[in-house]
Motif scaffolding. Structure first.
Motif, PDB file in Angstrom:
ATOM      1  N   GLU A   1      32.416 -57.174  25.089  1.00 28.38           N
ATOM      2  CA  GLU A   1      32.619 -57.172  26.534  1.00 28.38           C
ATOM      3  C   GLU A   1      34.073 -57.353  26.937  1.00 28.38           C
ATOM      4  O   GLU A   1      34.397 -57.238  28.115  1.00 28.38           O
ATOM      5  N   LEU A   2      34.939 -57.643  25.999  1.00 26.79           N
ATOM      6  CA  LEU A   2      36.339 -57.859  26.335  1.00 26.79           C
ATOM      7  C   LEU A   2      37.031 -56.541  26.649  1.00 26.79           C
ATOM      8  O   LEU A   2      36.669 -55.506  26.108  1.00 26.79           O
ATOM      9  N   PRO A   3      38.039 -56.597  27.511  1.00 17.93           N
ATOM     10  CA  PRO A   3      38.813 -55.380  27.775  1.00 17.93           C
ATOM     11  C   PRO A   3      39.478 -54.897  26.485  1.00 17.93           C
ATOM     12  O   PRO A   3      39.803 -55.703  25.610  1.00 17.93           O
ATOM     13  N   ARG A   4      39.679 -53.597  26.382  1.00 15.61           N
ATOM     14  CA  ARG A   4      40.363 -53.037  25.211  1.00 15.61           C
ATOM     15  C   ARG A   4      41.718 -53.719  25.064  1.00 15.61           C
ATOM     16  O   ARG A   4      42.458 -53.877  26.032  1.00 15.61           O
ATOM     17  N   GLY A   5      42.014 -54.157  23.862  1.00  8.39           N
ATOM     18  CA  GLY A   5      43.288 -54.813  23.593  1.00  8.39           C
ATOM     19  C   GLY A   5      43.233 -56.325  23.708  1.00  8.39           C
ATOM     20  O   GLY A   5      44.156 -57.006  23.272  1.00  8.39           O
ATOM     21  N   ALA A   6      42.175 -56.867  24.286  1.00  6.76           N
ATOM     22  CA  ALA A   6      42.035 -58.325  24.355  1.00  6.76           C
ATOM     23  C   ALA A   6      41.553 -58.824  22.988  1.00  6.76           C
ATOM     24  O   ALA A   6      40.875 -58.114  22.254  1.00  6.76           O
ATOM     25  N   ARG A   7      41.913 -60.050  22.684  1.00  9.41           N
ATOM     26  CA  ARG A   7      41.501 -60.638  21.408  1.00  9.41           C
ATOM     27  C   ARG A   7      40.668 -61.882  21.663  1.00  9.41           C
ATOM     28  O   ARG A   7      40.835 -62.558  22.675  1.00  9.41           O
ATOM     29  N   LEU A   8      39.790 -62.183  20.726  1.00  5.94           N
ATOM     30  CA  LEU A   8      38.882 -63.315  20.847  1.00  5.94           C
ATOM     31  C   LEU A   8      39.200 -64.335  19.768  1.00  5.94           C
ATOM     32  O   LEU A   8      39.338 -63.986  18.591  1.00  5.94           O
ATOM     33  N   LEU A   9      39.321 -65.584  20.165  1.00  2.20           N
ATOM     34  CA  LEU A   9      39.545 -66.694  19.253  1.00  2.20           C
ATOM     35  C   LEU A   9      38.310 -67.585  19.328  1.00  2.20           C
ATOM     36  O   LEU A   9      38.008 -68.133  20.387  1.00  2.20           O
ATOM     37  N   LEU A  10      37.589 -67.719  18.223  1.00  2.00           N
ATOM     38  CA  LEU A  10      36.344 -68.480  18.202  1.00  2.00           C
ATOM     39  C   LEU A  10      36.586 -69.940  17.848  1.00  2.00           C
ATOM     40  O   LEU A  10      37.401 -70.257  16.985  1.00  2.00           O
ATOM     41  N   ALA A  11      35.838 -70.819  18.498  1.00  2.00           N
ATOM     42  CA  ALA A  11      35.826 -72.240  18.160  1.00  2.00           C
ATOM     43  C   ALA A  11      34.374 -72.645  17.951  1.00  2.00           C
ATOM     44  O   ALA A  11      33.476 -72.165  18.647  1.00  2.00           O
ATOM     45  N   ASP A  12      34.144 -73.519  16.998  1.00  5.28           N
ATOM     46  CA  ASP A  12      32.781 -73.963  16.694  1.00  5.28           C
ATOM     47  C   ASP A  12      32.854 -75.335  16.027  1.00  5.28           C
ATOM     48  O   ASP A  12      33.924 -75.776  15.617  1.00  5.28           O
ATOM     49  N   VAL A  13      31.704 -75.974  15.907  1.00  2.71           N
ATOM     50  CA  VAL A  13      31.638 -77.287  15.261  1.00  2.71           C
ATOM     51  C   VAL A  13      31.768 -77.162  13.746  1.00  2.71           C
ATOM     52  O   VAL A  13      32.021 -78.152  13.065  1.00  2.71           O
ATOM     53  N   VAL A  14      31.586 -75.971  13.210  1.00  4.10           N
ATOM     54  CA  VAL A  14      31.792 -75.700  11.786  1.00  4.10           C
ATOM     55  C   VAL A  14      32.682 -74.467  11.653  1.00  4.10           C
ATOM     56  O   VAL A  14      32.685 -73.597  12.521  1.00  4.10           O
ATOM     57  N   LYS A  15      33.402 -74.383  10.556  1.00  2.00           N
ATOM     58  CA  LYS A  15      34.311 -73.263  10.322  1.00  2.00           C
ATOM     59  C   LYS A  15      33.506 -72.100   9.745  1.00  2.00           C
ATOM     60  O   LYS A  15      33.342 -71.978   8.550  1.00  2.00           O
ATOM     61  N   ARG A  16      32.998 -71.228  10.630  1.00  2.00           N
ATOM     62  CA  ARG A  16      32.144 -70.115  10.208  1.00  2.00           C
ATOM     63  C   ARG A  16      32.923 -68.975   9.573  1.00  2.00           C
ATOM     64  O   ARG A  16      32.386 -68.220   8.789  1.00  2.00           O
ATOM     65  N   THR A  17      34.165 -68.813   9.963  1.00  8.45           N
ATOM     66  CA  THR A  17      35.043 -67.792   9.393  1.00  8.45           C
ATOM     67  C   THR A  17      36.411 -68.444   9.180  1.00  8.45           C
ATOM     68  O   THR A  17      36.691 -69.488   9.778  1.00  8.45           O
ATOM     69  N   PRO A  18      37.248 -67.840   8.371  1.00 11.77           N
ATOM     70  CA  PRO A  18      38.592 -68.420   8.192  1.00 11.77           C
ATOM     71  C   PRO A  18      39.372 -68.529   9.501  1.00 11.77           C
ATOM     72  O   PRO A  18      40.232 -69.391   9.645  1.00 11.77           O
ATOM     73  N   GLN A  19      39.062 -67.670  10.474  1.00 18.79           N
ATOM     74  CA  GLN A  19      39.782 -67.684  11.746  1.00 18.79           C
ATOM     75  C   GLN A  19      39.190 -68.658  12.765  1.00 18.79           C
ATOM     76  O   GLN A  19      39.804 -68.926  13.789  1.00 18.79           O
ATOM     77  N   THR A  20      37.990 -69.171  12.518  1.00 20.75           N
ATOM     78  CA  THR A  20      37.328 -70.064  13.471  1.00 20.75           C
ATOM     79  C   THR A  20      38.079 -71.388  13.580  1.00 20.75           C
ATOM     80  O   THR A  20      38.425 -71.996  12.575  1.00 20.75           O
ATOM     81  N   LEU A  21      38.324 -71.825  14.819  1.00 19.28           N
ATOM     82  CA  LEU A  21      38.889 -73.152  15.057  1.00 19.28           C
ATOM     83  C   LEU A  21      37.751 -74.161  14.996  1.00 19.28           C
ATOM     84  O   LEU A  21      36.769 -74.035  15.726  1.00 19.28           O
ATOM     85  N   GLU A  22      37.870 -75.147  14.151  1.00 23.11           N
ATOM     86  CA  GLU A  22      36.826 -76.159  14.023  1.00 23.11           C
ATOM     87  C   GLU A  22      37.141 -77.333  14.941  1.00 23.11           C
ATOM     88  O   GLU A  22      38.270 -77.836  14.967  1.00 23.11           O
ATOM     89  N   ALA A  23      36.150 -77.737  15.733  1.00 24.39           N
ATOM     90  CA  ALA A  23      36.334 -78.852  16.663  1.00 24.39           C
ATOM     91  C   ALA A  23      34.972 -79.456  16.975  1.00 24.39           C
ATOM     92  O   ALA A  23      33.953 -78.765  16.937  1.00 24.39           O
ATOM     93  N   ASP A  24      34.950 -80.728  17.294  1.00 24.42           N
ATOM     94  CA  ASP A  24      33.704 -81.407  17.637  1.00 24.42           C
ATOM     95  C   ASP A  24      33.391 -81.153  19.114  1.00 24.42           C
ATOM     96  O   ASP A  24      33.491 -82.033  19.964  1.00 24.42           O
ATOM     97  N   LEU A  25      33.036 -79.907  19.405  1.00 23.22           N
ATOM     98  CA  LEU A  25      32.793 -79.461  20.777  1.00 23.22           C
ATOM     99  C   LEU A  25      31.735 -80.303  21.475  1.00 23.22           C
ATOM    100  O   LEU A  25      31.846 -80.578  22.668  1.00 23.22           O
ATOM    101  N   LEU A  26      30.692 -80.688  20.759  1.00 25.80           N
ATOM    102  CA  LEU A  26      29.585 -81.417  21.385  1.00 25.80           C
ATOM    103  C   LEU A  26      29.994 -82.816  21.836  1.00 25.80           C
ATOM    104  O   LEU A  26      29.335 -83.413  22.674  1.00 25.80           O
ATOM    105  N   GLN A  27      31.089 -83.325  21.282  1.00 31.23           N
ATOM    106  CA  GLN A  27      31.633 -84.611  21.722  1.00 31.23           C
ATOM    107  C   GLN A  27      32.749 -84.427  22.751  1.00 31.23           C
ATOM    108  O   GLN A  27      33.399 -85.396  23.142  1.00 31.23           O
ATOM    109  N   GLY A  28      32.990 -83.178  23.146  1.00 29.40           N
ATOM    110  CA  GLY A  28      34.028 -82.904  24.142  1.00 29.40           C
ATOM    111  C   GLY A  28      35.422 -82.886  23.560  1.00 29.40           C
ATOM    112  O   GLY A  28      36.403 -82.999  24.282  1.00 29.40           O
ATOM    113  N   LYS A  29      35.530 -82.745  22.243  1.00 27.74           N
ATOM    114  CA  LYS A  29      36.833 -82.674  21.574  1.00 27.74           C
ATOM    115  C   LYS A  29      37.135 -81.206  21.322  1.00 27.74           C
ATOM    116  O   LYS A  29      36.644 -80.610  20.375  1.00 27.74           O
ATOM    117  N   LEU A  30      37.935 -80.632  22.186  1.00 28.37           N
ATOM    118  CA  LEU A  30      38.217 -79.209  22.133  1.00 28.37           C
ATOM    119  C   LEU A  30      39.459 -78.935  21.303  1.00 28.37           C
ATOM    120  O   LEU A  30      40.349 -79.775  21.216  1.00 28.37           O
TER     121      LEU A  30
END
Length: 134
Positions: A28-57
């Motif tokens: 759904e992103l415009p052409r040329g836009a990039r997506l940076l994923l964050a999750d509670v676990v590192k699902r891919t090497p590019q994923t930012l790991e953070a305790d999202l459920l505790q509000g730690k972004l």
């Protein structure tokens, strides 16, 4: 209300997705836009790991737009999460399934910790400085 590509930033935008998991927004992103994923676990090497459920972004880095889709129901303390999200000082697309819209659902069986009405959600958003457009 449907979200358009225009709502998701512009070409060249870096969109930080705090929704966890593999984003369905990628297409759904415009052409040329990039997506940076964050999750509670590192699902891919590019994923930012953070305790999202505790509000730690994670740090926003060079992101200029943030997504928080279907995560607010699951966070431990919605106020803490919203304050951290607001601290990014970025446009944000936030979704939430309000209590009055989900009366037929077993929210707890879905793992949802929060049971806010639409009015409570809007009040929480305003309390941290968001201008919500439902």
């Amino acid at each position: 209300m449907p979200v358009s590509r225009k709502d998701l930033g512009s070409a060249g935008a870096l969109v930080l997705d705090l929704s966890g998991g593999l984003s369905t927004m990628l297409t759904e992103l415009p052409r040329g836009a990039r997506l940076l994923l964050a999750d509670v676990v590192k699902r891919t090497p590019q994923t930012l790991e953070a305790d999202l459920l505790q509000g730690k972004l994670p740090p926003k880095g060079k992101a200029n737009f943030v997504l928080a889709l279907d995560i607010l129901e699951q966070v431990e303390k919605p106020g803490r999460f919203l304050r951290a999200l607001r601290a990014y000082d970025l446009p944000a697309l936030i979704t939430y399934h309000a209590l009055e819209d989900t009366e037929a659902l077993d929210r707890e069986a879905l793992g949802w910790r929060n049971h806010l009405t639409r009015a409570q959600l809007l009040q929480g958003l305003a309390a941290v400085g968001f201008r919500a457009t439902p």
